[in-house]
Design an enzyme around this catalytic site. Sequence first.
Site, PDB file in Angstrom:
ATOM      1  N   HIS A  29       0.835  -1.204   0.000  1.00  0.00           N
ATOM      2  CA  HIS A  29       0.000   0.000   0.000  1.00  0.00           C
ATOM      3  C   HIS A  29       0.876   1.263   0.000  1.00  0.00           C
ATOM      4  O   HIS A  29       0.615   2.217  -0.720  1.00  0.00           O
ATOM      5  CB  HIS A  29      -0.916   0.008   1.227  1.00  0.00           C
ATOM      6  CG  HIS A  29      -1.871  -1.144   1.266  1.00  0.00           C
ATOM      7  ND1 HIS A  29      -3.234  -0.976   1.195  1.00  0.00           N
ATOM      8  CD2 HIS A  29      -1.673  -2.478   1.354  1.00  0.00           C
ATOM      9  CE1 HIS A  29      -3.818  -2.162   1.256  1.00  0.00           C
ATOM     10  NE2 HIS A  29      -2.891  -3.087   1.358  1.00  0.00           N
ATOM     11  N   ASP A 145      -5.856   5.649   0.657  1.00  0.00           N
ATOM     12  CA  ASP A 145      -6.188   4.241   0.617  1.00  0.00           C
ATOM     13  C   ASP A 145      -7.610   4.089   1.140  1.00  0.00           C
ATOM     14  O   ASP A 145      -8.004   4.787   2.083  1.00  0.00           O
ATOM     15  CB  ASP A 145      -5.225   3.503   1.540  1.00  0.00           C
ATOM     16  CG  ASP A 145      -5.169   2.019   1.258  1.00  0.00           C
ATOM     17  OD1 ASP A 145      -4.141   1.567   0.762  1.00  0.00           O
ATOM     18  OD2 ASP A 145      -6.166   1.309   1.529  1.00  0.00           O
ATOM     19  N   ALA A 355      14.604  -8.024  -2.689  1.00  0.00           N
ATOM     20  CA  ALA A 355      15.047  -8.218  -4.077  1.00  0.00           C
ATOM     21  C   ALA A 355      14.462  -7.155  -4.999  1.00  0.00           C
ATOM     22  O   ALA A 355      13.339  -6.701  -4.772  1.00  0.00           O
ATOM     23  CB  ALA A 355      14.624  -9.605  -4.539  1.00  0.00           C
ATOM     24  N   TRP A 375      -1.353  -8.186  -5.292  1.00  0.00           N
ATOM     25  CA  TRP A 375      -1.783  -7.560  -6.549  1.00  0.00           C
ATOM     26  C   TRP A 375      -0.638  -6.857  -7.264  1.00  0.00           C
ATOM     27  O   TRP A 375      -0.544  -6.877  -8.486  1.00  0.00           O
ATOM     28  CB  TRP A 375      -2.963  -6.619  -6.302  1.00  0.00           C
ATOM     29  CG  TRP A 375      -3.525  -6.075  -7.585  1.00  0.00           C
ATOM     30  CD1 TRP A 375      -3.683  -4.764  -7.918  1.00  0.00           C
ATOM     31  CD2 TRP A 375      -3.995  -6.830  -8.713  1.00  0.00           C
ATOM     32  NE1 TRP A 375      -4.217  -4.655  -9.184  1.00  0.00           N
ATOM     33  CE2 TRP A 375      -4.418  -5.908  -9.699  1.00  0.00           C
ATOM     34  CE3 TRP A 375      -4.091  -8.199  -9.008  1.00  0.00           C
ATOM     35  CZ2 TRP A 375      -4.928  -6.298 -10.935  1.00  0.00           C
ATOM     36  CZ3 TRP A 375      -4.593  -8.592 -10.242  1.00  0.00           C
ATOM     37  CH2 TRP A 375      -5.003  -7.659 -11.186  1.00  0.00           C
ATOM     38  N   ASN A 376       0.240  -6.258  -6.500  1.00  0.00           N
ATOM     39  CA  ASN A 376       1.380  -5.602  -7.100  1.00  0.00           C
ATOM     40  C   ASN A 376       2.246  -6.602  -7.876  1.00  0.00           C
ATOM     41  O   ASN A 376       2.657  -6.348  -9.014  1.00  0.00           O
ATOM     42  CB  ASN A 376       2.187  -4.950  -5.975  1.00  0.00           C
ATOM     43  CG  ASN A 376       3.060  -3.848  -6.472  1.00  0.00           C
ATOM     44  OD1 ASN A 376       2.811  -3.276  -7.525  1.00  0.00           O
ATOM     45  ND2 ASN A 376       4.109  -3.573  -5.731  1.00  0.00           N
ATOM     46  N   SER A 377       2.507  -7.749  -7.277  1.00  0.00           N
ATOM     47  CA  SER A 377       3.285  -8.791  -7.951  1.00  0.00           C
ATOM     48  C   SER A 377       2.567  -9.240  -9.223  1.00  0.00           C
ATOM     49  O   SER A 377       3.192  -9.437 -10.260  1.00  0.00           O
ATOM     50  CB  SER A 377       3.483  -9.999  -7.036  1.00  0.00           C
ATOM     51  OG  SER A 377       4.347  -9.665  -5.973  1.00  0.00           O
ATOM     52  N   GLU A 380       2.908  -6.555 -11.963  1.00  0.00           N
ATOM     53  CA  GLU A 380       4.259  -6.486 -12.518  1.00  0.00           C
ATOM     54  C   GLU A 380       4.533  -7.680 -13.422  1.00  0.00           C
ATOM     55  O   GLU A 380       5.090  -7.547 -14.508  1.00  0.00           O
ATOM     56  CB  GLU A 380       5.287  -6.408 -11.377  1.00  0.00           C
ATOM     57  CG  GLU A 380       5.185  -5.093 -10.623  1.00  0.00           C
ATOM     58  CD  GLU A 380       6.157  -4.950  -9.454  1.00  0.00           C
ATOM     59  OE1 GLU A 380       6.274  -3.838  -8.933  1.00  0.00           O
ATOM     60  OE2 GLU A 380       6.785  -5.956  -9.048  1.00  0.00           O
ATOM     61  N   ASP A 396      -6.543 -10.288  -0.427  1.00  0.00           N
ATOM     62  CA  ASP A 396      -7.127 -10.418  -1.771  1.00  0.00           C
ATOM     63  C   ASP A 396      -6.437 -11.483  -2.617  1.00  0.00           C
ATOM     64  O   ASP A 396      -6.853 -11.740  -3.746  1.00  0.00           O
ATOM     65  CB  ASP A 396      -7.076  -9.060  -2.499  1.00  0.00           C
ATOM     66  CG  ASP A 396      -5.650  -8.541  -2.682  1.00  0.00           C
ATOM     67  OD1 ASP A 396      -4.767  -8.951  -1.903  1.00  0.00           O
ATOM     68  OD2 ASP A 396      -5.425  -7.732  -3.600  1.00  0.00           O
ATOM     69  N   GLN A 397      -5.394 -12.110  -2.095  1.00  0.00           N
ATOM     70  CA  GLN A 397      -4.590 -13.020  -2.918  1.00  0.00           C
ATOM     71  C   GLN A 397      -5.374 -14.187  -3.518  1.00  0.00           C
ATOM     72  O   GLN A 397      -5.173 -14.507  -4.695  1.00  0.00           O
ATOM     73  CB  GLN A 397      -3.385 -13.506  -2.113  1.00  0.00           C
ATOM     74  CG  GLN A 397      -2.466 -12.346  -1.715  1.00  0.00           C
ATOM     75  CD  GLN A 397      -1.594 -12.645  -0.519  1.00  0.00           C
ATOM     76  OE1 GLN A 397      -1.425 -13.800  -0.134  1.00  0.00           O
ATOM     77  NE2 GLN A 397      -1.035 -11.610   0.101  1.00  0.00           N
TER      78      GLN A 397
END
Length: 477
Positions: A29, A145, A355, A375-377, A380, A396-397
């Site tokens: 976030h 947010d 990383a 969600w970011n992963s 990307e 949310d995964q």
Amino acid sequence: MATPMESLALATDSDDVVFLMVPFPAQSHLNQLLRLSHLIRSRGFPVHYAATAVHCRQAKLRHENDTLLLNTSGITFHELPTPPFNSPPPSEPYSFVKFPQHLWPSFEASLNLRQPVAALLRELSSSSSVDTTTTRTRRLVVIHDYMMSYVVQDVASVPNAESYSFDCGSTFCNFSLTCQFSGKPFPVAQLEPEAIPTLDNCTIPEFTKLFVIQTQFNHLSHGKLFNTCRPIEVPYLDLLADAAVDNNNNNKQWAIAPTPLLPAVTANHHPTLEWLDKQPPRSVIYVSFGSLTTMSQQQVNELALGLEESKQRFLWVLRDADRVDIFNAESTILQLPEGFEERVKGLGKVTRDWAPQLGILRHPSVGGFMSHCGWNSCLESLTMGVPLATWPMHSDQPYNALLITHILKVGVPVIGWGERDELVTSSAIKKSIESLMASSDEGHAVRTRAEELSKVIKQSAEDNDNELDSFLAYAAR
Ligand SMILES: *[C@@H]1O[C@H](CO)[C@@H](O)[C@H](O)[C@H]1NC(C)=O
Ligand SMILES: *[C@@H]1O[C@H](CO)[C@@H](O)[C@H](O)[C@H]1NC(C)=O
Ligand SMILES: *[C@@H]1O[C@H](CO)[C@@H](O)[C@H](O)[C@H]1NC(C)=O
Ligand SMILES: *[C@@H]1O[C@H](CO)[C@@H](O)[C@H](O)[C@H]1NC(C)=O
């Protein structure tokens, strides 16, 4: 077209619209709103970013390590005072619900930010200083947010301020939860209703309560911002807009994923990137579970064995979940099986550092991503055309994983959500890696679709920029 610096100069002369970002205190976030701050700043607007001291520091540090593009100069950070909160280690990794309960003290403490944010709103609504320039504020635009709706509620008493809520997660998840809360059916043909997760086991009851508190202030927001782009989630964006019309709610919304399409710069010479340079194209599976996953030692052993037995090349980020205060935490040392690193030498690399994920995902040697599906992963990976092996943990995964495997069909499951309470065996792990990476019809189809989707996302990046610009033009009208 004006370069960012030219438009910067233009806007600082004439503009009196000021942006304030109010993130929720968890890594993905903090990061999303800081990326957005950067983009808005590059359009020439003064941008302020408000969080507790420790979270400002965390956001800046990891942001600057992320990629070269992200230079926070010109963004003003406001360190908000809070009562001290605990920073316990991650809870028992075997626990039934994998939500990072150990962060609860800081989530709960976020409610204390209402007063300092109200004071900041009053201050910024009259004038704002960035570097040496002070502007009188015509309009203050607050982007928060949606888990901070309670905190920014005093925007209602500031006449020249407007707030917009920002959803860091997938629109697919937002829409399925919206259906669940309203008791409406979920009109997505690709999924059986029973396949859709419920909130119960994705989070803890305290967090659901915190979410419900926020929803009481939804009506104060002037519009909604979604961290997504149309090629990935257009059906759910449209369905949400329709649902808002049906309920006579405000339906102003913009899909403004800060698409990670940077110029051809990679992050600094990180050892992981140097190692990838030596591997064949598309041969490596990148394995990482984000900043909020804790695995048991037993689960780490199975994962190591599965990777080894798959005989595929891998780059594995082995880390514990973040604590509330990442600067003041001993990390638990998860052990690798005896002799593991020796046996996989040449084929696999394990790193325990933070990383440079974006640099890794767009490295030509990377051909797959085993992910918790934050969600970011997902964003990307999809942008870079890397198919996923999905292993959702919480929040949310599980929704994102279904979107990847069942709807977009650009990934294979390591586990289904129904199996979340069981130990994931090395053979299940090996099987998913093989179907993603080794030559098989399924793997081929998934990889081809991921490449096609990536092309469409990249082509649409310009439209997406337009959507951000159209939001900014509206907000600054
Ligand atoms: C960041 O940007 C500012 C101007 O916007 C520039 O002066 C500075 O050198 C940049 N810093 C880095 C590390 O690139
Ligand atoms: C969906 O996103 C909007 C915009 O941020 C937010 O106001 C709303 O609470 C979210 N709803 C759910 C169910 O996540
Ligand atoms: C959620 O987890 C609890 C245990 O914490 C379990 O009793 C319950 O059956 C689970 N609910 C669902 C819907 O899976
Ligand atoms: C950022 O990079 C520097 C230099 O590579 C490293 O020392 C530091 O630990 C990194 N920060 C994080 C949060 O990993």
